[in-house]
Design an enzyme around this catalytic site. Structure first.
Site, short mmCIF file in Angstrom:
data_model
loop_
_atom_site.label_atom_id
_atom_site.label_comp_id
_atom_site.label_asym_id
_atom_site.label_seq_id
_atom_site.Cartn_x
_atom_site.Cartn_y
_atom_site.Cartn_z
N LYS A 19 -32.44 17.74 8.62
CA LYS A 19 -32.69 17.81 10.07
C LYS A 19 -31.38 17.72 10.85
O LYS A 19 -31.26 18.32 11.92
CB LYS A 19 -33.66 16.70 10.48
CG LYS A 19 -35.09 16.88 9.92
CD LYS A 19 -35.67 18.26 10.22
CE LYS A 19 -37.17 18.34 10.00
NZ LYS A 19 -37.67 19.75 10.13
N TYR A 40 -34.33 14.63 3.76
CA TYR A 40 -34.99 15.17 4.97
C TYR A 40 -34.11 14.96 6.20
O TYR A 40 -33.93 15.88 7.01
CB TYR A 40 -36.34 14.46 5.10
CG TYR A 40 -37.18 14.85 6.28
CD1 TYR A 40 -37.92 16.03 6.28
CD2 TYR A 40 -37.29 14.01 7.39
CE1 TYR A 40 -38.73 16.37 7.36
CE2 TYR A 40 -38.09 14.34 8.47
CZ TYR A 40 -38.80 15.52 8.45
OH TYR A 40 -39.61 15.85 9.51
#
Ligand SMILES: NC(=O)c1ccc[n+]([C@@H]2O[C@H](COP(=O)([O-])OP(=O)(O)OC[C@H]3O[C@@H](n4cnc5c(N)ncnc54)[C@H](O)[C@@H]3O)[C@@H](O)[C@H]2O)c1
Length: 303
Positions: free
Chosen positions: A170, A166
């Site tokens: 990002k 994740y």
């Protein structure tokens, strides 16, 4: 009275739930025509259903607004193109593309499977690329350009112990935004990122007490501002939005440098580095130790 986004055409991925839904409802209430692009999946990306997008469209229409649903996977090129063509086929243009869609597959790095890594990168990072790509191809040719808004997270800079997939997605999204802002400026197309914190099913999953939190409705106004003509000079930025706080992130740059005659050797680096350029300690490294101790004591740690 004309709304803040009167008649703008805005596509919002992940518009069926959480922050995407709150953003869609605010933009519609401010006069925008909305594409709700949501695959309607569980938090891990499985079990898609079109009902999630349809429900938000019905909410907007019931309130007197205009919206259409498209229940596609934005992690595919076809999906990204369908989001944009849905706007163009319905209203003839696309003024804003907001990429909120996301999933979570949490695991320590050493246990993470290839699928857990690939799926998270695909939905977040590629899912922003597919929509940015299709939207910018239309925006660069239309009167008035357009506004691209991505969703990142503070983990892009701070890291995350059990979300390497994740955090990497990002980080990629932030770099994508910087590059989009640079490459599209001459066409009147802007690109920015929002790093939110809000109570949704996604944040409910975080095993810590968040130091700052708020509601999805607290994040939506920042997106509406970035979509508006008032933000015509705002591009290449990352803004935190949480509760009643909005903050701008610094632009990463080199801080300190050292030089040598000819080429560095490892031995010379060993001597010079500590005194001349040193180390920028990861801000969360000490915090992670405290959190481990709290968890070991059976407490819910604070971030
Ligand atoms: N909630 C927070 O505190 C927080 C913090 C940092 C970043 N974010 C980011 O904000 C965004 C929104 O998060 P949220 O908390 O509202 O999440 P959420 O789970 O409430 O909503 C995400 C939506 O995305 C949709 N979606 C997932 N995969 C999709 C795909 N492949 N194609 C189309 N739609 C898909 C889901 O169906 C869901 O409706 C995410 O990008 C998330 O990473 C949230």
């Amino acid at each position: 009275m004309a709304g803040y986004l009167q008649d703008k055409v805005v596509a919002i991925t992940g518009g069926g739930r959480g922050i995407g839904r709150a953003t869609a409802l605010l933009c519609a209430a401010e006069g925008a025509r909305i594409v709700i692009a949501d695959y309607g999946v569980a938090m891990d990306g499985t079990e898609p259903t079109s009902a999630v997008a349809d429900e938000v469209v019905a909410e907007i229409v019931d309130a007197g607004g205009e919206a259409v649903a498209v229940a596609v996977d934005v992690g595919s090129m076809d999906g990204g193109e369908a989001v944009v063509s849905s706007a163009v086929d319905t209203w003839g243009r696309i003024d804003g593309a907001v990429c909120v869609a996301g999933i979570l597959r949490e695991r320590m790095l050493f246990n993470m499977t290839e699928d857990e890594f690939d799926d998270v990168i695909r939905v977040h990072l590629k899912g922003t690329f597919t929509v940015f790509r299709a939207a910018s191809a239309v925006m660069r040719k239309q009167e008035g350009g357009g506004s691209l808004v991505a969703f990142t997270s503070g983990v892009f800079a701070l890291g995350s112990t059990s979300q390497a997939n994740y955090a990497a997605a990002k980080g990629g999204i932030t770099s994508l935004v910087y590059s989009a802002a640079l490459g599209l400026d001459r066409y009147g197309v802007r690109a920015n990122a929002v790093a939110p914190v809000a109570r949704t099913r996604m944040s409910a999953n975080v095993p810590t007490e968040l130091a700052e939190n708020g509601d999805p409705e607290d994040v939506a106004p920042m997106v509406a501002y970035l979509l508006s003509d008032a933000a015509a000079d705002v591009t290449g930025q990352v803004y935190t939005a949480v509760g009643n706080k909005i903050a701008v992130w610094s632009q990463p740059r080199e801080e300190r440098a050292m030089w040598t005659e000819g080429r560095w050797t490892p031995q010379a680096i060993e001597v010079c580095l500590p005194g001349q350029i040193g180390v920028n300690r990861l801000p969360l490294l000490d915090k992670v130790k405290e959190m481990r101790a709290a968890a070991a004591a059976g407490e819910r740690p604070n971030t």
